[in-house]
Design a protein around this motif. Structure first.
Motif, PDB file in Angstrom:
ATOM      1  N   THR A 109     -15.305  -4.082 -22.768  1.00 54.09           N
ATOM      2  CA  THR A 109     -14.594  -4.231 -24.032  1.00 54.09           C
ATOM      3  C   THR A 109     -15.606  -4.646 -25.107  1.00 54.09           C
ATOM      4  O   THR A 109     -16.664  -5.210 -24.790  1.00 54.09           O
ATOM      5  CB  THR A 109     -13.500  -5.307 -23.919  1.00 54.09           C
ATOM      6  OG1 THR A 109     -14.129  -6.574 -23.704  1.00 54.09           O
ATOM      7  CG2 THR A 109     -12.530  -5.003 -22.788  1.00 54.09           C
TER       8      THR A 109
ATOM      9  N   THR B   8      -8.955  -9.637 -18.277  1.00 58.95           N
ATOM     10  CA  THR B   8      -8.429 -10.721 -19.125  1.00 58.95           C
ATOM     11  C   THR B   8      -6.927 -10.563 -19.384  1.00 58.95           C
ATOM     12  O   THR B   8      -6.357  -9.469 -19.280  1.00 58.95           O
ATOM     13  CB  THR B   8      -9.134 -10.722 -20.493  1.00 58.95           C
ATOM     14  OG1 THR B   8      -9.067  -9.400 -21.024  1.00 58.95           O
ATOM     15  CG2 THR B   8     -10.565 -11.190 -20.404  1.00 58.95           C
ATOM     16  N   PHE B   9      -6.345 -11.673 -19.805  1.00 59.41           N
ATOM     17  CA  PHE B   9      -4.953 -11.729 -20.275  1.00 59.41           C
ATOM     18  C   PHE B   9      -4.720 -10.658 -21.345  1.00 59.41           C
ATOM     19  O   PHE B   9      -3.768  -9.876 -21.282  1.00 59.41           O
ATOM     20  CB  PHE B   9      -4.752 -13.136 -20.842  1.00 59.41           C
ATOM     21  CG  PHE B   9      -3.419 -13.422 -21.461  1.00 59.41           C
ATOM     22  CD1 PHE B   9      -2.317 -13.705 -20.678  1.00 59.41           C
ATOM     23  CD2 PHE B   9      -3.285 -13.470 -22.847  1.00 59.41           C
ATOM     24  CE1 PHE B   9      -1.089 -14.006 -21.263  1.00 59.41           C
ATOM     25  CE2 PHE B   9      -2.067 -13.771 -23.431  1.00 59.41           C
ATOM     26  CZ  PHE B   9      -0.964 -14.035 -22.634  1.00 59.41           C
ATOM     27  N   ASN B  10      -5.634 -10.609 -22.294  1.00 62.69           N
ATOM     28  CA  ASN B  10      -5.507  -9.692 -23.426  1.00 62.69           C
ATOM     29  C   ASN B  10      -5.497  -8.224 -22.977  1.00 62.69           C
ATOM     30  O   ASN B  10      -4.593  -7.455 -23.311  1.00 62.69           O
ATOM     31  CB  ASN B  10      -6.675  -9.952 -24.387  1.00 62.69           C
ATOM     32  CG  ASN B  10      -6.709  -9.009 -25.557  1.00 62.69           C
ATOM     33  OD1 ASN B  10      -5.759  -8.917 -26.311  1.00 62.69           O
ATOM     34  ND2 ASN B  10      -7.824  -8.308 -25.724  1.00 62.69           N
ATOM     35  N   THR B  11      -6.486  -7.846 -22.180  1.00 57.66           N
ATOM     36  CA  THR B  11      -6.592  -6.444 -21.766  1.00 57.66           C
ATOM     37  C   THR B  11      -5.440  -6.049 -20.856  1.00 57.66           C
ATOM     38  O   THR B  11      -4.888  -4.940 -20.976  1.00 57.66           O
ATOM     39  CB  THR B  11      -7.962  -6.197 -21.094  1.00 57.66           C
ATOM     40  OG1 THR B  11      -8.965  -6.180 -22.126  1.00 57.66           O
ATOM     41  CG2 THR B  11      -8.007  -4.881 -20.343  1.00 57.66           C
TER      42      THR B  11
ATOM     43  N   VAL C 111     -15.519  -7.125 -27.117  1.00 59.04           N
ATOM     44  CA  VAL C 111     -15.779  -8.567 -27.071  1.00 59.04           C
ATOM     45  C   VAL C 111     -16.709  -8.898 -25.902  1.00 59.04           C
ATOM     46  O   VAL C 111     -17.631  -9.709 -26.026  1.00 59.04           O
ATOM     47  CB  VAL C 111     -14.467  -9.377 -26.974  1.00 59.04           C
ATOM     48  CG1 VAL C 111     -14.759 -10.878 -27.000  1.00 59.04           C
ATOM     49  CG2 VAL C 111     -13.514  -9.021 -28.106  1.00 59.04           C
TER      50      VAL C 111
ATOM     51  N   PHE D  29     -21.180 -11.811 -23.253  1.00 62.16           N
ATOM     52  CA  PHE D  29     -20.540 -12.262 -22.011  1.00 62.16           C
ATOM     53  C   PHE D  29     -21.330 -11.891 -20.762  1.00 62.16           C
ATOM     54  O   PHE D  29     -21.117 -12.472 -19.700  1.00 62.16           O
ATOM     55  CB  PHE D  29     -19.107 -11.726 -21.932  1.00 62.16           C
ATOM     56  CG  PHE D  29     -18.126 -12.546 -22.709  1.00 62.16           C
ATOM     57  CD1 PHE D  29     -17.358 -13.521 -22.097  1.00 62.16           C
ATOM     58  CD2 PHE D  29     -18.000 -12.375 -24.082  1.00 62.16           C
ATOM     59  CE1 PHE D  29     -16.467 -14.297 -22.819  1.00 62.16           C
ATOM     60  CE2 PHE D  29     -17.103 -13.139 -24.818  1.00 62.16           C
ATOM     61  CZ  PHE D  29     -16.341 -14.107 -24.190  1.00 62.16           C
TER      62      PHE D  29
ATOM     63  N   CYS E  74     -14.167  -7.126 -18.841  1.00 64.98           N
ATOM     64  CA  CYS E  74     -13.534  -7.766 -19.999  1.00 64.98           C
ATOM     65  C   CYS E  74     -14.250  -9.084 -20.327  1.00 64.98           C
ATOM     66  O   CYS E  74     -15.096  -9.557 -19.568  1.00 64.98           O
ATOM     67  CB  CYS E  74     -12.062  -8.057 -19.709  1.00 64.98           C
ATOM     68  SG  CYS E  74     -11.111  -6.618 -19.198  1.00 64.98           S
ATOM     69  N   ALA E  75     -13.840  -9.669 -21.457  1.00 66.77           N
ATOM     70  CA  ALA E  75     -14.549 -10.839 -22.010  1.00 66.77           C
ATOM     71  C   ALA E  75     -14.039 -12.147 -21.408  1.00 66.77           C
ATOM     72  O   ALA E  75     -13.377 -12.946 -22.065  1.00 66.77           O
ATOM     73  CB  ALA E  75     -14.397 -10.851 -23.528  1.00 66.77           C
ATOM     74  N   ALA E  76     -14.349 -12.351 -20.134  1.00 69.43           N
ATOM     75  CA  ALA E  76     -14.106 -13.631 -19.459  1.00 69.43           C
ATOM     76  C   ALA E  76     -15.459 -14.203 -19.063  1.00 69.43           C
ATOM     77  O   ALA E  76     -16.406 -13.442 -18.796  1.00 69.43           O
ATOM     78  CB  ALA E  76     -13.234 -13.422 -18.231  1.00 69.43           C
ATOM     79  N   GLY E  77     -15.533 -15.533 -18.980  1.00 70.44           N
ATOM     80  CA  GLY E  77     -16.818 -16.178 -18.697  1.00 70.44           C
ATOM     81  C   GLY E  77     -17.469 -15.675 -17.412  1.00 70.44           C
ATOM     82  O   GLY E  77     -18.690 -15.508 -17.344  1.00 70.44           O
TER      83      GLY E  77
ATOM     84  N   CYS F  68      -8.675 -12.608 -14.269  1.00 69.76           N
ATOM     85  CA  CYS F  68      -9.304 -13.906 -14.496  1.00 69.76           C
ATOM     86  C   CYS F  68      -8.544 -14.526 -15.673  1.00 69.76           C
ATOM     87  O   CYS F  68      -8.874 -14.262 -16.840  1.00 69.76           O
ATOM     88  CB  CYS F  68     -10.787 -13.728 -14.811  1.00 69.76           C
ATOM     89  SG  CYS F  68     -11.643 -15.291 -15.021  1.00 69.76           S
TER      90      CYS F  68
ATOM     91  N   LEU G 128      -2.094 -19.416 -19.573  1.00 68.87           N
ATOM     92  CA  LEU G 128      -1.804 -18.055 -20.051  1.00 68.87           C
ATOM     93  C   LEU G 128      -0.968 -17.278 -19.032  1.00 68.87           C
ATOM     94  O   LEU G 128      -0.093 -16.479 -19.406  1.00 68.87           O
ATOM     95  CB  LEU G 128      -3.105 -17.310 -20.336  1.00 68.87           C
ATOM     96  CG  LEU G 128      -3.927 -17.827 -21.521  1.00 68.87           C
ATOM     97  CD1 LEU G 128      -5.250 -17.072 -21.622  1.00 68.87           C
ATOM     98  CD2 LEU G 128      -3.145 -17.688 -22.824  1.00 68.87           C
TER      99      LEU G 128
END
Ligand SMILES: Cc1cc2nc3c(=O)[nH]c(=O)nc-3n(C[C@H](O)[C@H](O)[C@H](O)COP(=O)(O)O)c2cc1C
Length: 177
Positions: A42, A88-91, A44, A49, A15-18, A123, A128
């Motif tokens: 993902t 991620t939070f989103n996923t 993003v 990333f 996922c799109a985390a740093g 992450c 969040l």
């Protein structure tokens, strides 16, 4: 790429985390533990990333991010296990809610429904993680049998150092069952 029949196949969902910039560490560790690895990312996460060309070279397979077209062959064999790292939070919230609007989330929804072992390394920043939707999502996913490592917030410690992400924890969680 030809399937190595003697090796179990691991889906690594990115996922799109740093911290995704270091995902090669997960792939290396998994390959050393004799997994064959295919990466799903993902949309993003695909946008800067991590080094997508390096990951494709490392796994010997294209990264999957979009649905195949009807009639196209399945690019990956079915998974023997799945890791989501970083998650991620989103996923995580979309997965728990069944909102399968990316191939990554749709694959997670399906894999959990099939009973495929899944290990997750969230992450997610402290702010969040305080959201009630996040807590509810974790409760729901745990109830589905999904295994979670400790959340990584990315916050520096008292000395200003960021802790190691600990990619191998995802593989340990799979093997712990
Ligand atoms: C540089 C950068 C780092 C980010 N790191 C995180 C993170 O560690 N955790 C997180 O939940 N979101 C993080 N985000 C926000 C996600 O990228 C954003 O919520 C995105 O929609 C997640 O999409 P995905 O879950 O489909 O990968 C970050 C965004 C940027 C630009």
């Amino acid at each position: 790429m030809t399937r190595q029949a003697d090796k179990p196949f691991l889906y690594a969902v990115v996922c799109a985390a740093g911290i995704a910039a270091d995902v090669s560490k997960l792939i290396t560790a998994a390959q050393e533990r004799h997994w064959e690895v295919g990466v799903l990312a993902t949309p993003v996460a695909m946008d800067g990333f991590f080094d997508t060309a390096a990951v494709e070279a490392q796994t010997g397979r294209p990264i999957r991010s979009a649905w195949r077209r009807p009639g196209d062959a399945r690019p990956f064999p079915p998974p023997d296990a799945v890791v989501v790292a970083p998650a991620t939070f989103n996923t995580l919230n979309k997965w728990a809610a069944g909102l399968a609007d990316t191939l990554a989330v749709a694959t997670l929804c399906e894999a959990s429904g099939l009973g495929v072992p899944i290990a997750v390394l969230p992450c997610v920043a402290d702010a969040l993680a305080a959201h009630p939707a996040y807590r509810d999502s974790l409760t729901r996913l745990r109830g589905m049998g999904v295994r979670f490592g400790e959340r990584y917030s990315g916050e520096p410690d008292e000395d200003g150092r960021r802790p190691e992400f600990g990619w191998e924890r995802a593989l340990d969680l799979l093997e712990a069952a």
